[in-house]
Design an enzyme around this catalytic site. Structure first.
Site, PDB file in Angstrom:
ATOM      1  NE  ARG A  59      14.875   1.676 -27.035  1.00  0.00           N
ATOM      2  CZ  ARG A  59      15.132   1.985 -28.250  1.00  0.00           C
ATOM      3  NH1 ARG A  59      15.225   0.956 -29.179  1.00  0.00           N
ATOM      4  NH2 ARG A  59      15.488   3.054 -28.633  1.00  0.00           N
ATOM      5  CE  LYS A 127      12.788   7.384 -22.291  1.00  0.00           C
ATOM      6  NZ  LYS A 127      13.870   6.481 -22.973  1.00  0.00           N
ATOM      7  NE  ARG A 258      16.866  14.379 -42.548  1.00  0.00           N
ATOM      8  CZ  ARG A 258      16.601  14.290 -43.986  1.00  0.00           C
ATOM      9  NH1 ARG A 258      15.815  13.501 -44.622  1.00  0.00           N
ATOM     10  NH2 ARG A 258      17.416  15.019 -44.753  1.00  0.00           N
TER      11      ARG A 258
HETATM   12  C1  BTN Z   1      14.270   3.198 -21.756  1.00  0.00           C
HETATM   13  O1  BTN Z   1      13.714   4.372 -21.759  1.00  0.00           O
HETATM   14  O2  BTN Z   1      15.126   2.806 -22.358  1.00  0.00           O
HETATM   15  C2  BTN Z   1      13.416   2.161 -21.047  1.00  0.00           C
HETATM   16  C3  BTN Z   1      13.674   2.614 -19.317  1.00  0.00           C
HETATM   17  C4  BTN Z   1      12.782   1.422 -18.719  1.00  0.00           C
HETATM   18  C5  BTN Z   1      13.008   1.557 -17.138  1.00  0.00           C
HETATM   19  C6  BTN Z   1      12.146   0.525 -16.317  1.00  0.00           C
HETATM   20  S1  BTN Z   1      12.380   1.239 -14.762  1.00  0.00           S
HETATM   21  C7  BTN Z   1      11.308  -0.342 -13.976  1.00  0.00           C
HETATM   22  C8  BTN Z   1      11.883  -1.380 -14.858  1.00  0.00           C
HETATM   23  N1  BTN Z   1      13.176  -2.147 -14.296  1.00  0.00           N
HETATM   24  C9  BTN Z   1      14.456  -1.673 -14.931  1.00  0.00           C
HETATM   25  O3  BTN Z   1      15.412  -2.039 -14.675  1.00  0.00           O
HETATM   26  N2  BTN Z   1      14.082  -1.065 -15.947  1.00  0.00           N
HETATM   27  C10 BTN Z   1      12.574  -0.631 -16.388  1.00  0.00           C
END
Ligand code: BTN
Length: 266
Positions: A59, A127, A258
């Site tokens: 993201r 995470k 927070r």
């Molecule tokens: C995030 O945490 O920001 C989302 C991560 C998503 C990663 C997955 S791996 C499979 C798929 N292909 C990508 O290029 N991204 C998603």
């Protein structure tokens, strides 16, 4: 390590009542990027899993590293009516959590909008997985590509978790993928019929920051502080902001707790 074997995933899904078309690659740039290129022609339920991505994306233009031992990375293509898109990444997070719970995972929680956390009582949360939903439209048809990156082992040097931290025993990658696809298929069926609204209550019961004091940093770098009151039927975050009546909805941003305030709210 051997490539993920689609035949073994199919046999694990034998009685599931869903049929996925699964392709397995050793390396690609990004499974999301590859499926987006096929969005106009491919049928729903096409899955692309890659052992390694050279340009995996997350993201907000972040990158996502993947190695065969370190993570399970795959994408699923699905055609969905545009009015059912709201809250989709939250619904997928729930599917992931349900799947890992089937293997005996404990202390999992969902972080808005797209993270799955491992939250052990005596240690810092980390995470465990991230979800990236990307959209393609052609005419009136809307296609979603749902990308999932799940850490199998805790990545070094990061405040993250791996599946080995939260499962009593590691399943094979094929069994893991099969269960995640099964739960994702179920959740997508609910979303198609009723929208995210039907999953909202369950999502909130697993919400890491429900009724906690949080701050939300959005892309424009504005920071908003408030108490998190969950999500609405479209998956928007609901914040109670001091001095402001009612709840304010947010559709994007990075949420953080927070420090020290969380126990005072609830
Ligand atoms: C995030 O945490 O920001 C989302 C991560 C998503 C990663 C997955 S791996 C499979 C798929 N292909 C990508 O290029 N991204 C998603």
């Amino acid at each position: 390590m051997a490539l993920i074997d689609p035949a073994r995933v199919h046999s694990a899904l034998a009685d599931a009542g869903f049929s996925f078309h699964i392709e397995s690659l050793e390396t690609c740039d990004s499974t999301n990027a590859r499926l987006l290129l096929r969005a106009a022609d491919a049928p729903s339920a096409l899955v692309l899993v890659a052992d390694r991505q050279t340009a995996g994306r997350g993201r907000r233009e972040r990158s996502w590293e993947s190695t065969p031992e370190g993570s399970l990375t795959f994408s699923l293509l699905w055609h969905l009516p545009p009015e059912k898109i709201g809250g989709l990444s939250l619904a997928i997070g729930l599917a992931l959590l349900r799947a890992l719970n089937k293997f005996g995972a404990r202390h999992l929680a969902l972080k808005w909008p797209n993270d799955l956390l491992f939250t052990p009582p005596e240690a810092e949360p980390g995470k465990l997985a991230g979800i990236l939903v990307e959209l393609a439209t052609s005419g009136k048809k809307m296609t979603v590509v749902i990308g999932i990156g799940l850490n199998l082992h805790r990545p070094t040097g990061m405040a993250a978790a791996g599946l080995t931290d939260c499962l009593p025993a590691m399943p094979s990658r094929e069994d893991l993928l099969a269960e995640i696809l099964l739960q994702t298929g179920r959740v997508l069926a609910v979303v198609e019929d009723y929208g995210f609204a039907a999953l909202r209550h369950e999502w909130q019961t697993h919400h890491a920051y429900q009724n906690c004091a949080v701050s939300l940093q959005d892309a424009g770098c504005i920071e908003v502080e408030g108490v998190c009151r969950g999500v609405d039927a479209d998956g928007a975050l609901l914040l109670e902001i001091p001095g402001k009546a009612g709840l304010t909805r947010f559709f994007a941003g990075d949420l953080s707790l927070r420090p020290k305030l969380e126990e005072n709210i609830r």
